[in-house]
Structure formats: C-alpha cells, structure tokens
Design a protein around this motif. Sequence first.
Motif, PDB file in Angstrom:
ATOM      1  N   UNK A 101     -13.989  22.840  23.123  1.00 49.00           N
ATOM      2  CA  UNK A 101     -13.116  23.658  24.134  1.00 49.00           C
ATOM      3  C   UNK A 101     -12.016  24.326  23.610  1.00 49.00           C
ATOM      4  N   UNK A 102     -11.277  23.381  22.887  1.00 46.76           N
ATOM      5  CA  UNK A 102     -10.019  23.959  21.953  1.00 46.76           C
ATOM      6  C   UNK A 102     -10.522  24.996  21.007  1.00 46.76           C
ATOM      7  N   UNK A 103     -11.609  24.832  20.401  1.00 48.16           N
ATOM      8  CA  UNK A 103     -12.067  26.008  19.314  1.00 48.16           C
ATOM      9  C   UNK A 103     -12.583  27.291  20.292  1.00 48.16           C
ATOM     10  N   UNK A 104     -12.956  27.067  21.326  1.00 48.29           N
ATOM     11  CA  UNK A 104     -13.174  28.360  21.978  1.00 48.29           C
ATOM     12  C   UNK A 104     -12.244  29.175  22.426  1.00 48.29           C
ATOM     13  N   UNK A 105     -10.867  28.518  22.785  1.00 53.19           N
ATOM     14  CA  UNK A 105      -9.811  29.271  23.004  1.00 53.19           C
ATOM     15  C   UNK A 105      -9.239  30.218  21.860  1.00 53.19           C
ATOM     16  N   UNK A 106      -9.498  29.432  20.676  1.00 53.18           N
ATOM     17  CA  UNK A 106      -9.089  30.085  19.525  1.00 53.18           C
ATOM     18  C   UNK A 106     -10.049  31.309  19.362  1.00 53.18           C
ATOM     19  N   UNK A 107     -11.455  31.014  19.688  1.00 52.97           N
ATOM     20  CA  UNK A 107     -12.367  32.167  19.542  1.00 52.97           C
ATOM     21  C   UNK A 107     -12.006  33.241  20.611  1.00 52.97           C
ATOM     22  N   UNK A 108     -11.918  32.876  21.808  1.00 51.67           N
ATOM     23  CA  UNK A 108     -11.356  34.042  22.861  1.00 51.67           C
ATOM     24  C   UNK A 108     -10.189  34.560  21.990  1.00 51.67           C
ATOM     25  N   UNK A 109      -9.332  34.162  21.725  1.00 50.90           N
ATOM     26  CA  UNK A 109      -8.133  35.005  21.212  1.00 50.90           C
ATOM     27  C   UNK A 109      -8.620  35.974  20.111  1.00 50.90           C
ATOM     28  N   UNK A 110      -9.308  35.605  19.345  1.00 43.11           N
ATOM     29  CA  UNK A 110      -9.954  36.386  18.264  1.00 43.11           C
ATOM     30  C   UNK A 110     -10.650  37.641  18.664  1.00 43.11           C
ATOM     31  N   UNK A 111     -11.502  37.305  19.557  1.00 42.28           N
ATOM     32  CA  UNK A 111     -12.438  38.351  20.445  1.00 42.28           C
ATOM     33  C   UNK A 111     -11.253  39.321  21.188  1.00 42.28           C
ATOM     34  N   UNK A 112     -10.616  38.690  21.933  1.00 41.36           N
ATOM     35  CA  UNK A 112      -9.509  39.726  22.671  1.00 41.36           C
ATOM     36  C   UNK A 112      -8.715  40.451  21.814  1.00 41.36           C
ATOM     37  N   UNK A 113      -8.436  39.955  20.803  1.00 38.99           N
ATOM     38  CA  UNK A 113      -7.611  40.873  19.761  1.00 38.99           C
ATOM     39  C   UNK A 113      -8.480  41.733  18.926  1.00 38.99           C
ATOM     40  N   UNK A 114      -9.736  41.607  18.956  1.00 39.05           N
ATOM     41  CA  UNK A 114     -10.620  43.006  18.480  1.00 39.05           C
ATOM     42  C   UNK A 114     -10.858  43.854  19.420  1.00 39.05           C
ATOM     43  N   UNK A 115     -10.623  43.765  20.472  1.00 41.23           N
ATOM     44  CA  UNK A 115     -10.893  44.744  21.544  1.00 41.23           C
ATOM     45  C   UNK A 115      -9.891  46.274  21.578  1.00 41.23           C
ATOM     46  N   UNK A 116     -10.568  47.093  21.733  1.00 40.56           N
ATOM     47  CA  UNK A 116      -9.627  48.508  21.781  1.00 40.56           C
ATOM     48  C   UNK A 116      -9.017  48.361  23.057  1.00 40.56           C
ATOM     49  N   UNK A 117      -9.450  47.740  24.262  1.00 35.64           N
ATOM     50  CA  UNK A 117      -8.736  47.716  25.388  1.00 35.64           C
ATOM     51  C   UNK A 117      -7.898  46.549  25.678  1.00 35.64           C
ATOM     52  N   UNK A 118      -6.648  46.433  26.222  1.00 36.05           N
ATOM     53  CA  UNK A 118      -6.149  45.232  26.385  1.00 36.05           C
ATOM     54  C   UNK A 118      -6.702  44.315  27.464  1.00 36.05           C
ATOM     55  N   UNK A 119      -6.568  43.046  27.370  1.00 35.67           N
ATOM     56  CA  UNK A 119      -7.288  42.182  28.485  1.00 35.67           C
ATOM     57  C   UNK A 119      -6.112  41.128  28.899  1.00 35.67           C
ATOM     58  N   UNK A 120      -4.829  41.509  28.341  1.00 33.35           N
ATOM     59  CA  UNK A 120      -3.746  40.747  28.775  1.00 33.35           C
ATOM     60  C   UNK A 120      -3.995  39.455  28.339  1.00 33.35           C
ATOM     61  N   UNK A 121      -4.490  39.038  27.004  1.00 28.59           N
ATOM     62  CA  UNK A 121      -4.672  37.672  26.727  1.00 28.59           C
ATOM     63  C   UNK A 121      -3.514  37.125  26.112  1.00 28.59           C
ATOM     64  N   UNK A 122      -2.668  35.838  26.233  1.00 28.29           N
ATOM     65  CA  UNK A 122      -1.498  35.490  25.977  1.00 28.29           C
ATOM     66  C   UNK A 122      -1.808  33.781  25.629  1.00 28.29           C
ATOM     67  N   UNK A 123      -1.465  33.456  24.715  1.00 26.05           N
ATOM     68  CA  UNK A 123      -1.335  31.784  24.533  1.00 26.05           C
ATOM     69  C   UNK A 123      -0.114  31.446  25.219  1.00 26.05           C
TER      70      UNK A 123
END
Length: 396
Positions: A101-123
């Motif tokens: 689960x902890x790793x999944x949050x890191x992966x979600x951050x990487x995926x969100x950062x790769x998108x051309x459109x913002x998803x308002x992802x924030x730690x």
Amino acid sequence: MQLHHGNLFWPTTVAEPPTFPELTSSITCDVLIIGGGMSGSILAKTLADYHVDTVLIEKDTIGSGSTSANTGLLQFSNDAMLVDLIDRFGKEKAVYFYKLCLKAIDELEKVAGSLSESADFKRAESLYFASNDHHVKKLKKEYEALTHHGFEADYIDRHAIESLFSFTAPAGIYTKGEAEVNPYKFALALTSAARELGLRVFEHTEILSHQFNKNDLIFESEKGEIRAKHVIYATGYGTQEFAKTKGALLERTYTIATEPIPKFPGWHNQALIWETDRPYYYLRTTPDHRILIGGLDSNLKKEEKLEQQGQLLLAKLHEMFPSIQTSIAYEWSAIFGSTKDGLPYIGKHPKYEGVYFMLGYGGNGTVYSMLGAEILKDLILYGHHPAMGITQLNRS
C-alpha cells in the motif's frame, strides 16, 4: 444500482471532460476492462505502459460512477489496522500488504507526475486519532507495530494534538507518507494518456451477455461484439455478478464539500484526518480551499435524508474546528464497499480461465487499485504475483 445521489463536487472541477465513442462494431483484443472508473483507468494505463492490446468500456461515461463520489484520500494505513491483519494472516503477509500500500502511493505519485493533465495530486500528512480513551491502548499497539516494521510514524498524546489542532483527542498516530488527489480528474487523465499509448476506449457501451469459452471470451453489447483473451471486471460496487465475494459488505456513506474559505485555523498542515471509531469521520481540504468531510455510514437499505445528514456533517466540522465558519456547497451520498477482513478482492475468478476481478473495497480504494493493477498485470503477463494469495477472491 444507483452508486451516488445528490450534488457531486468533483465533476464541477472539469469544464470539458474528454468524450469517447460508443462501440458500434465487432472487435478483438487481448484484455477487456469492464468499468471506466478509478480501477479501470489505472488498469488501462498500467497495461498500456506494457503495450498490452487493451479495450476499456464504460456503460456511462469515464469516472461517472463511484469515482466521482470518491473523496480522494490516499493512505497506506487501512480500515483494518496492521495489528488486526497480523492476527488474521500472520506477520509476514500483513506487513507485506501494508508495504504494498505504501509503495502504491509512491507509484500513484509517479503516474500522476507523468500525465499531461493535472490531477491535483499532492503528498499529505495524516492524523489517525483515538475517538475515545478506550481506543488508546490499541492505537499505541498499532504505532508500535508500524514503527517496528519500518513505517515512519509518530505517536502523539492529547497535549500534542491540542497544540496542532483545534479539537482534542486522547492520542493519535501522525504519519507523512499519504497523499490526496482529485479522483475524477485522475481517472480522465489516466484514460486519455492510455489512449495515446494505444488503448481503445468506448463509453455508453454496456455488456448485455457473455460467453466464457476455452479459447476466448465473447461479450455482446447493443451494437457490437468483443472477443478477448482476458477480461477484468473493474465495476467496483456496481456488481458482484460472478465474484464469490461473500465477505463483502455494501453500505451508504455521506459527504459534504463546503464553500471555499480563506484559511484553516487550528488545522496543522491541512493533514488528512480520520479516527478509530467505526463508522468513522474523515476530513481533507481541496486546492480551491474547501473542506470535505464524510462519514455517517449506514445500512444500504436505510437511506437517510441527504439534507439532514449534510447538516450533521457540518455540525461535526464546526465542533472540531469552531474557528472555521462555513456552509455546505455540495452534498452527496454514495455506495461504499468494505470487506470483513479489510482487504480488497483482486485476482482470478476461481472457476473461469481468463476472468479477473479488481474490487478495491474499503476506504483505500484508489491505493488498492494501484497495487491491484500491478497484481493483475503480472498475472496476465507472467501468471504470478507474490500478493495473489492475499487478495484472491476465494481466500478463507
């Protein structure tokens, strides 16, 4: 099943959501994903990254189901505490699952950062507080288990909570590994990105019948047929048609989004907030300075008046943060799924070859979707994932 009711907030944050065509012909693919919500969109992007020939279909529009009612809290801690999972499954499996689960949050951050459109992802930071004195002992054990197994966490007492927040609680666990996201924006951006990598997406396409044959799976919609080698049901709380998920429980939860406010006095670092009571209240803020507070979970068959539940949530907000005076801008209820053991149902159908399920039941649905995408990708490509036994549908 009507997945939500009321005035949703997240769809108002996207002025012109992308649209996708309806299926009007017969097609073939390696993997068919049924369900265009958070689970389906994360799956689609994951498989597209590995160049898997994938089709995603949604009977309505992308993100219009449970995803648009999701509050977007991303936490590695689960509805089931680590100490409870250790009791149920043993130390090795429980700790491994929490680390996934902890790793999944890191992966979600990487995926969100790769998108051309913002998803308002924030730690984000997070406070998990004891709802009463009786819960303190177990909360302390949870803190000790987390830190013993390498999870970063602080145990804070009543005095520390009162110094950081405008409410009081006898104790809490404070962590800094969580995140928040706009789930509707995220699902749309993921699907659009996956389409650029070759994903075929069809909205307003509902499966009317199916055949599970030895060599292929056949699905009939109103205007076309899909033949696939594998199918993943990512339909969330909408159906349990084939999955033998006897440990699943569907309830109704309520949420409000306030009018924007200039600041958040008595709210340290605008941390995510939740509590040990079950059902529990959960709170977060948004990029446009609103507050989301949800809770009051109840039996699915008993739907309370939405306006009444909204006022109860607002009263709870004002009780916790008396210096914040605001009003309700949006209020909604939604179907919420959980499991008796606190884990999602992700994996192969116990009977049909090539049929898989991604049912991220629980308060950690988006995190479960990310780790589930990795599990299912590995099952399809390689036939194995180390966590497959933990989340399988027919676990004891």
